[in-house]
Scaffold this motif. Structure first.
Motif, mmCIF file in Angstrom:
data_model
loop_
_atom_site.group_PDB
_atom_site.id
_atom_site.type_symbol
_atom_site.label_atom_id
_atom_site.label_comp_id
_atom_site.label_asym_id
_atom_site.label_seq_id
_atom_site.Cartn_x
_atom_site.Cartn_y
_atom_site.Cartn_z
ATOM 1 N N LYS A 36 0.838 -1.205 0.000
ATOM 2 C CA LYS A 36 0.000 0.000 0.000
ATOM 3 C C LYS A 36 0.869 1.250 0.000
ATOM 4 C CE LYS A 36 -4.552 -0.743 1.921
ATOM 5 N NZ LYS A 36 -5.466 -0.526 3.020
ATOM 6 N N GLY A 37 0.449 2.233 -0.777
ATOM 7 C CA GLY A 37 1.194 3.478 -0.859
ATOM 8 C C GLY A 37 2.238 3.496 -1.954
ATOM 9 N N THR A 38 2.300 2.415 -2.743
ATOM 10 C CA THR A 38 3.271 2.356 -3.834
ATOM 11 C C THR A 38 2.563 2.305 -5.185
ATOM 12 O OG1 THR A 38 3.400 -0.063 -3.945
ATOM 13 C CG2 THR A 38 4.869 1.059 -2.363
ATOM 14 N N GLU A 39 3.289 2.704 -6.208
ATOM 15 C CA GLU A 39 2.762 2.644 -7.568
ATOM 16 C C GLU A 39 2.471 1.193 -7.969
ATOM 17 O OE1 GLU A 39 4.369 3.583 -12.061
ATOM 18 O OE2 GLU A 39 5.057 4.865 -10.420
ATOM 19 N N GLN A 40 3.311 0.285 -7.535
ATOM 20 C CA GLN A 40 3.132 -1.130 -7.858
ATOM 21 C C GLN A 40 1.811 -1.664 -7.312
ATOM 22 O OE1 GLN A 40 6.294 -3.687 -6.509
ATOM 23 N NE2 GLN A 40 5.275 -5.534 -7.213
ATOM 24 N N SER A 43 -1.070 -0.204 -9.404
ATOM 25 C CA SER A 43 -1.071 -0.784 -10.743
ATOM 26 C C SER A 43 -1.636 -2.204 -10.722
ATOM 27 C CB SER A 43 0.350 -0.779 -11.299
ATOM 28 O OG SER A 43 0.362 -1.301 -12.601
ATOM 29 N N GLU A 44 -1.166 -3.021 -9.797
ATOM 30 C CA GLU A 44 -1.630 -4.407 -9.723
ATOM 31 C C GLU A 44 -3.089 -4.498 -9.293
ATOM 32 O OE1 GLU A 44 0.974 -7.104 -7.656
ATOM 33 O OE2 GLU A 44 2.746 -6.141 -8.515
ATOM 34 N N LEU A 45 -3.497 -3.679 -8.335
ATOM 35 C CA LEU A 45 -4.886 -3.678 -7.874
ATOM 36 C C LEU A 45 -5.833 -3.338 -9.018
ATOM 37 C CD1 LEU A 45 -6.972 -3.760 -5.523
ATOM 38 C CD2 LEU A 45 -6.521 -1.313 -5.238
ATOM 39 N N PHE A 46 -5.536 -2.275 -9.758
ATOM 40 C CA PHE A 46 -6.397 -1.866 -10.867
ATOM 41 C C PHE A 46 -6.374 -2.891 -11.992
ATOM 42 C CE2 PHE A 46 -7.122 1.712 -8.510
ATOM 43 C CZ PHE A 46 -7.760 2.740 -9.178
ATOM 44 N N GLU A 47 -5.214 -3.488 -12.239
ATOM 45 C CA GLU A 47 -5.144 -4.498 -13.288
ATOM 46 C C GLU A 47 -5.994 -5.725 -12.938
ATOM 47 O OE1 GLU A 47 -1.911 -6.771 -16.131
ATOM 48 O OE2 GLU A 47 -1.197 -5.751 -14.338
ATOM 49 N N ILE A 56 -0.022 5.314 -14.816
ATOM 50 C CA ILE A 56 0.157 6.125 -13.613
ATOM 51 C C ILE A 56 1.209 7.187 -13.908
ATOM 52 C CG2 ILE A 56 0.832 6.115 -11.187
ATOM 53 C CD1 ILE A 56 -0.185 3.221 -11.051
ATOM 54 N N THR A 57 0.832 8.447 -13.695
ATOM 55 C CA THR A 57 1.714 9.562 -14.014
ATOM 56 C C THR A 57 1.835 10.493 -12.823
ATOM 57 O OG1 THR A 57 0.870 9.472 -16.277
ATOM 58 C CG2 THR A 57 2.131 11.417 -15.665
ATOM 59 N N ALA A 58 3.076 10.692 -12.365
ATOM 60 C CA ALA A 58 3.328 11.666 -11.303
ATOM 61 C C ALA A 58 3.418 13.041 -11.954
ATOM 62 C CB ALA A 58 4.633 11.340 -10.586
ATOM 63 N N GLU A 59 2.811 14.033 -11.312
ATOM 64 C CA GLU A 59 2.822 15.385 -11.855
ATOM 65 C C GLU A 59 3.983 16.156 -11.244
ATOM 66 O OE1 GLU A 59 -1.158 16.919 -11.496
ATOM 67 O OE2 GLU A 59 -1.971 15.029 -12.220
ATOM 68 N N LYS A 60 4.863 16.690 -12.098
ATOM 69 C CA LYS A 60 6.071 17.372 -11.642
ATOM 70 C C LYS A 60 5.741 18.589 -10.792
ATOM 71 C CE LYS A 60 9.450 16.111 -15.082
ATOM 72 N NZ LYS A 60 10.465 16.605 -15.977
ATOM 73 N N GLY A 61 6.499 18.733 -9.729
ATOM 74 C CA GLY A 61 6.360 19.901 -8.873
ATOM 75 C C GLY A 61 5.119 19.918 -8.007
ATOM 76 N N ALA A 62 4.342 18.877 -8.054
ATOM 77 C CA ALA A 62 3.113 18.838 -7.259
ATOM 78 C C ALA A 62 3.071 17.542 -6.466
ATOM 79 C CB ALA A 62 1.886 18.929 -8.173
#
Length: 122
Positions: A36-40, A43-47, A56-62
């Motif tokens: 929990k709390g990770t991109e992995q 990603s796996e949960l939604f898949e 999944i895209t991190a937004e720069k500076g935010a």
């Protein structure tokens, strides 16, 4: 019974998903809860639930990121609400998640949901 087992295992997923997806989630739930709390984990949960890997895209500076899925994966408002809740639950603390549901056309529309601090793009 599957919903109760998932709740006990810490995923909190409701039984609106197909039985085979819920069984696959039960099989992987202990590992996903640890991640929990990770991109992995996201990603796996939604898949598992949608049958497709999200973008999944991190937004720069935010302190935010977006999870993008196709419009065919989200079949109803109830599925959308459940995904949004899971996204918030599995996201890192202090980071604002945004659920993006992409349409096939060029037109996108954004609706905000202040309860979850997320947006919804059709």
């Amino acid at each position: 019974d599957l919903e109760r087992l998932l709740s006990w295992q810490g995923t909190g997923v409701t039984a609106i998903w197909e039985e085979d997806r819920l069984r696959r989630l039960i099989k992987n739930s202990a590992r996903l809860v640890r991640l929990k709390g990770t991109e992995q984990a996201l990603s796996e949960l939604f898949e598992i639930l949608l049958g497709e890997k999200p973008v999944i895209t991190a937004e720069k500076g935010a302190l935010s990121f977006s999870v993008e899925v196709s419009h065919t994966a989200v079949r109803s408002g109830r599925h959308y609400a459940e995904l949004l809740r899971l996204l918030k639950d599995f996201s890192p603390v202090g980071i604002t998640p945004r659920l993006v549901v992409k349409r096939t056309g060029d037109e996108d529309m954004t609706l905000s949901d202040d309860r979850f601090g997320s947006g919804f793009v059709l």
